[in-house]
Design a protein around this motif. Structure first.
Motif, PDB file in Angstrom:
ATOM      1  N   ARG A 164      42.346  25.262  11.749  1.00  0.00           N
ATOM      2  CA  ARG A 164      43.666  25.314  11.151  1.00  0.00           C
ATOM      3  C   ARG A 164      43.811  24.212  10.125  1.00  0.00           C
ATOM      4  O   ARG A 164      43.302  23.107  10.299  1.00  0.00           O
ATOM      5  CB  ARG A 164      44.719  25.133  12.246  1.00  0.00           C
ATOM      6  CG  ARG A 164      46.117  24.891  11.781  1.00  0.00           C
ATOM      7  CD  ARG A 164      46.780  26.158  11.304  1.00  0.00           C
ATOM      8  NE  ARG A 164      47.000  27.046  12.413  1.00  0.00           N
ATOM      9  CZ  ARG A 164      47.517  28.269  12.309  1.00  0.00           C
ATOM     10  NH1 ARG A 164      47.850  28.711  11.133  1.00  0.00           N
ATOM     11  NH2 ARG A 164      47.686  29.024  13.356  1.00  0.00           N
ATOM     12  N   SER A 165      44.493  24.485   9.057  1.00  0.00           N
ATOM     13  CA  SER A 165      44.869  23.468   8.086  1.00  0.00           C
ATOM     14  C   SER A 165      46.321  23.725   7.716  1.00  0.00           C
ATOM     15  O   SER A 165      46.656  24.808   7.238  1.00  0.00           O
ATOM     16  CB  SER A 165      43.971  23.531   6.852  1.00  0.00           C
ATOM     17  OG  SER A 165      44.185  22.440   6.019  1.00  0.00           O
ATOM     18  N   ARG A 166      47.171  22.752   7.962  1.00  0.00           N
ATOM     19  CA  ARG A 166      48.611  22.918   7.779  1.00  0.00           C
ATOM     20  C   ARG A 166      49.113  21.852   6.813  1.00  0.00           C
ATOM     21  O   ARG A 166      48.782  20.680   6.931  1.00  0.00           O
ATOM     22  CB  ARG A 166      49.312  22.782   9.125  1.00  0.00           C
ATOM     23  CG  ARG A 166      50.828  22.906   9.080  1.00  0.00           C
ATOM     24  CD  ARG A 166      51.437  22.521  10.415  1.00  0.00           C
ATOM     25  NE  ARG A 166      51.006  23.416  11.468  1.00  0.00           N
ATOM     26  CZ  ARG A 166      51.018  23.088  12.761  1.00  0.00           C
ATOM     27  NH1 ARG A 166      51.405  21.892  13.143  1.00  0.00           N
ATOM     28  NH2 ARG A 166      50.633  23.955  13.665  1.00  0.00           N
ATOM     29  N   SER A 167      49.947  22.234   5.861  1.00  0.00           N
ATOM     30  CA  SER A 167      50.466  21.265   4.893  1.00  0.00           C
ATOM     31  C   SER A 167      51.984  21.328   4.852  1.00  0.00           C
ATOM     32  O   SER A 167      52.592  22.340   5.192  1.00  0.00           O
ATOM     33  CB  SER A 167      49.904  21.543   3.499  1.00  0.00           C
ATOM     34  OG  SER A 167      50.376  22.792   3.022  1.00  0.00           O
ATOM     35  N   PHE A 415      40.493  16.197  14.982  1.00  0.00           N
ATOM     36  CA  PHE A 415      41.750  16.260  14.242  1.00  0.00           C
ATOM     37  C   PHE A 415      41.671  15.272  13.089  1.00  0.00           C
ATOM     38  O   PHE A 415      41.077  14.196  13.214  1.00  0.00           O
ATOM     39  CB  PHE A 415      42.905  15.906  15.176  1.00  0.00           C
ATOM     40  CG  PHE A 415      44.270  15.949  14.540  1.00  0.00           C
ATOM     41  CD1 PHE A 415      44.966  17.149  14.450  1.00  0.00           C
ATOM     42  CD2 PHE A 415      44.853  14.806  14.037  1.00  0.00           C
ATOM     43  CE1 PHE A 415      46.219  17.194  13.865  1.00  0.00           C
ATOM     44  CE2 PHE A 415      46.103  14.834  13.456  1.00  0.00           C
ATOM     45  CZ  PHE A 415      46.793  16.037  13.370  1.00  0.00           C
ATOM     46  N   SER A 416      42.270  15.622  11.955  1.00  0.00           N
ATOM     47  CA  SER A 416      42.290  14.692  10.828  1.00  0.00           C
ATOM     48  C   SER A 416      43.545  14.915   9.999  1.00  0.00           C
ATOM     49  O   SER A 416      44.219  15.944  10.111  1.00  0.00           O
ATOM     50  CB  SER A 416      41.051  14.886   9.937  1.00  0.00           C
ATOM     51  OG  SER A 416      41.146  16.092   9.201  1.00  0.00           O
ATOM     52  N   PHE A 417      43.842  13.909   9.174  1.00  0.00           N
ATOM     53  CA  PHE A 417      44.907  14.017   8.181  1.00  0.00           C
ATOM     54  C   PHE A 417      44.279  14.067   6.790  1.00  0.00           C
ATOM     55  O   PHE A 417      43.156  13.593   6.581  1.00  0.00           O
ATOM     56  CB  PHE A 417      45.843  12.808   8.236  1.00  0.00           C
ATOM     57  CG  PHE A 417      46.599  12.662   9.517  1.00  0.00           C
ATOM     58  CD1 PHE A 417      47.682  13.474   9.807  1.00  0.00           C
ATOM     59  CD2 PHE A 417      46.240  11.691  10.441  1.00  0.00           C
ATOM     60  CE1 PHE A 417      48.389  13.326  10.990  1.00  0.00           C
ATOM     61  CE2 PHE A 417      46.940  11.527  11.627  1.00  0.00           C
ATOM     62  CZ  PHE A 417      48.018  12.348  11.900  1.00  0.00           C
ATOM     63  N   ARG A 426      48.428  16.852   4.914  1.00  0.00           N
ATOM     64  CA  ARG A 426      47.625  17.946   5.454  1.00  0.00           C
ATOM     65  C   ARG A 426      47.189  17.541   6.853  1.00  0.00           C
ATOM     66  O   ARG A 426      46.746  16.398   7.070  1.00  0.00           O
ATOM     67  CB  ARG A 426      46.389  18.187   4.568  1.00  0.00           C
ATOM     68  CG  ARG A 426      45.769  19.558   4.753  1.00  0.00           C
ATOM     69  CD  ARG A 426      46.466  20.589   3.881  1.00  0.00           C
ATOM     70  NE  ARG A 426      45.975  21.922   4.144  1.00  0.00           N
ATOM     71  CZ  ARG A 426      46.279  22.980   3.416  1.00  0.00           C
ATOM     72  NH1 ARG A 426      47.054  22.864   2.373  1.00  0.00           N
ATOM     73  NH2 ARG A 426      45.818  24.173   3.713  1.00  0.00           N
ATOM     74  N   GLN A 427      47.314  18.433   7.806  1.00  0.00           N
ATOM     75  CA  GLN A 427      46.799  18.233   9.146  1.00  0.00           C
ATOM     76  C   GLN A 427      45.704  19.259   9.380  1.00  0.00           C
ATOM     77  O   GLN A 427      45.892  20.443   9.079  1.00  0.00           O
ATOM     78  CB  GLN A 427      47.911  18.401  10.184  1.00  0.00           C
ATOM     79  CG  GLN A 427      49.096  17.484   9.982  1.00  0.00           C
ATOM     80  CD  GLN A 427      50.263  17.905  10.835  1.00  0.00           C
ATOM     81  OE1 GLN A 427      50.206  17.824  12.052  1.00  0.00           O
ATOM     82  NE2 GLN A 427      51.331  18.365  10.205  1.00  0.00           N
ATOM     83  N   ASN A 428      44.589  18.808   9.920  1.00  0.00           N
ATOM     84  CA  ASN A 428      43.432  19.689  10.056  1.00  0.00           C
ATOM     85  C   ASN A 428      42.917  19.678  11.488  1.00  0.00           C
ATOM     86  O   ASN A 428      42.867  18.625  12.129  1.00  0.00           O
ATOM     87  CB  ASN A 428      42.306  19.224   9.133  1.00  0.00           C
ATOM     88  CG  ASN A 428      42.785  19.032   7.709  1.00  0.00           C
ATOM     89  OD1 ASN A 428      43.240  19.963   7.056  1.00  0.00           O
ATOM     90  ND2 ASN A 428      42.706  17.805   7.217  1.00  0.00           N
ATOM     91  N   LEU A 429      42.528  20.828  11.969  1.00  0.00           N
ATOM     92  CA  LEU A 429      41.965  20.961  13.306  1.00  0.00           C
ATOM     93  C   LEU A 429      40.619  21.662  13.206  1.00  0.00           C
ATOM     94  O   LEU A 429      40.516  22.765  12.666  1.00  0.00           O
ATOM     95  CB  LEU A 429      42.898  21.768  14.207  1.00  0.00           C
ATOM     96  CG  LEU A 429      42.516  21.792  15.695  1.00  0.00           C
ATOM     97  CD1 LEU A 429      42.660  20.399  16.306  1.00  0.00           C
ATOM     98  CD2 LEU A 429      43.372  22.789  16.460  1.00  0.00           C
TER      99      LEU A 429
END
Length: 463
Positions: A164-167, A415-417, A426-429
């Motif tokens: 997932r990548s959420r912004s 997990f990363s920003f 951006r949040q990444n899983l």
């Protein structure tokens, strides 16, 4: 689940057969996959969807659709579901037929593999040239890990699935806090962030984030900037010569020893790199500084930061692991392993040829990641290094989309920003796919040689 493994070796010259049968331990990785929904990233809260069908479900042939073969036994602990990097993987296979010349990869027998009542029967075939070596442990894994384990010359991306990548649009202060993250605590729902402002003050903040618990007013989009604690430090060495410019070749790391560390070093092609270090005590925020002259070292920059509270940017170009800083050489042909407490203890790890040293491919926005920690591996875009400093080259790939921070592990996830264009976080899983869904240690190690074929039948059923 209960699993039984049968390994059959056939001597192609004599027809003689050897058979080995063992039962397995099932790890908690599948339970943790579904229960460790960090920051609600498995939910479609806003924007793109996340299709588990065909990637994870049904479990058999997807989340459990590959096999890994290891030289040494693996600790039978259901909560440890990645093999140590020093344990050689001698072979693997996925849920398909290997159409490449990769001698480590076998093929699924599509005729004999079948669904059972309350279970599944997997059958994999390995030719005389495939998976040769000592096999002491067999483990079921994700189908993608069975294509290339941690990446090989044929595949560089299979070990990571971008879940997932959420912004979301957010303030400059929030974006700075996320991009400067150095440590997360999912169970207690906060993270630590460290940066340097335009007054040469080192700002440490503890930021609340709904990793595993949702507050009444939380959106989980990455727009909140809830500062639980803040402290400003005034270093004398670890400073910018022109703080108003607010950019420098530095980065901060979690030492996982009760301290955070900052390192400052520009790219150096002439030798005797100058490394500035700050060591910060997590309990009382006291700190020490020193300059380390790294004799003979010609390295890439240790990292990059800029745009504090305005247009934050960060490059993760080095990693810290077990008291050693890993930096890529200026000519990209080796990695320096530097003891952070002893500048005389420096080891050069040759890569064999120059690394591409690439990052994020087309997804570069407000930062990028060149090196990462994956468990006890050091991973670049086209190489990986284990705890014995052995290098494995792989096809060049940089799967860290929109990533500007280190990768923070939580269960089987990372997990990363990151940054996204001008005003978004951006949040990444990511899912690290070479997990051990099962651990099957053999009572007697199997010696697979070039005069033998191998057939592995792995039956797994619900109890």
């Amino acid at each position: 689940m209960k699993g039984i493994t049968e390994i059959e070796l056939t001597d192609v010259r004599t027809g003689a057969k050897e058979k080995y049968t063992e039962t397995n331990l099932v790890t908690n990785v599948m339970a943790d996959f579904f229960s460790h929904n960090i920051n609600g990233m498995l939910f479609t809260i806003e924007g793109n969807t996340n299709d588990l069908n065909g990637n994870m479900l049904p479990l058999c042939k997807n989340a459990i659709g590959g096999i890994l073969l290891f030289s040494d036994t693996i600790e039978e602990n259901p909560n440890k579901y990645y093999a140590p990097s020093a344990n050689p993987c001698v072979g693997y296979a996925s849920n398909d037929v290997n159409a490449t010349t990769n001698v480590m990869r076998g093929s699924m027998n599509l005729t004999e593999t079948k669904k059972l009542d309350h279970g599944y029967k997997f059958v994999w075939d390995f030719t005389t040239s495939q998976a040769n070596g000592t096999i002491s442990c067999v483990a079921l894994t994700h189908k993608w890990a069975g294509i290339g384990y941690m990446g090989d010359g044929y595949n560089g991306t299979g070990s990571i699935w971008v879940m997932r990548s959420r912004s979301a649009g957010s303030s400059g202060q929030a974006r700075t806090a996320y991009i400067n993250a150095v440590e997360i605590n999912p169970e207690e729902n906060y993270f630590w962030t460290i940066g340097i402002n335009t007054n040469n003050e080192l700002i440490i903040q503890k930021i609340r984030m709904s990793f595993t618990a949702v507050g009444l007013n939380d959106t989980m989009l990455g727009t909140n900037y809830d500062v639980l604690f803040e402290i400003k430090l005034n270093p004398t060495m670890f400073v910018m010569s022109n703080p108003s410019n607010n950019e420098g070749a530095y980065d901060f790391f979690d030492g996982k020893d009760g301290y955070w560390y900052g390192f400052w070093a520009s790219a150096n092609k002439d030798g005797n790199a100058n490394l500035c270090k700050i060591k910060i005590n997590k309990s009382d925020f006291s700190f020490t500084e020193e300059r380390m002259i790294l004799n003979g070292v010609r390295s890439q920059a240790v990292g990059y930061h800029g745009g504090y509270n305005t247009n934050p940017q960060r490059n993760v170009q080095s990693v810290l692991q077990n008291g050693y800083l890993y930096m890529v050489s200026y000519d990209k042909t080796k990695v320096y392993k530097i003891n952070i407490e002893n500048a005389a203890d420096i080891k050069e790890i040759p890569l064999g040829s120059a690394t591409a040293y690439s990052c994020n491919d087309d997804y570069y926005r407000s930062g990028s990641i060149y090196l990462a920690n994956l468990g006890d591996w050091i991973v670049g875009s086209d190489f990986r290094i284990n705890t014995e400093d052995k290098v494995f080259r792989k096809a060049n790939s940089a799967p860290w989309t929109y990533t500007s921070t280190p990768l923070f592990q939580y269960g089987p996830y990372f997990f990363s920003f990151g940054g996204y264009y001008a005003n978004s976080t951006r949040q990444n899983l990511f899912l690290w796919t070479p997990y051990l869904a099962t651990i099957n240690n053999l009572e007697t190690s199997v010696i697979k040689t070039a005069d033998k074929t191998m057939k592995i039948t792995y039956t797994i059923q619900e109890e």
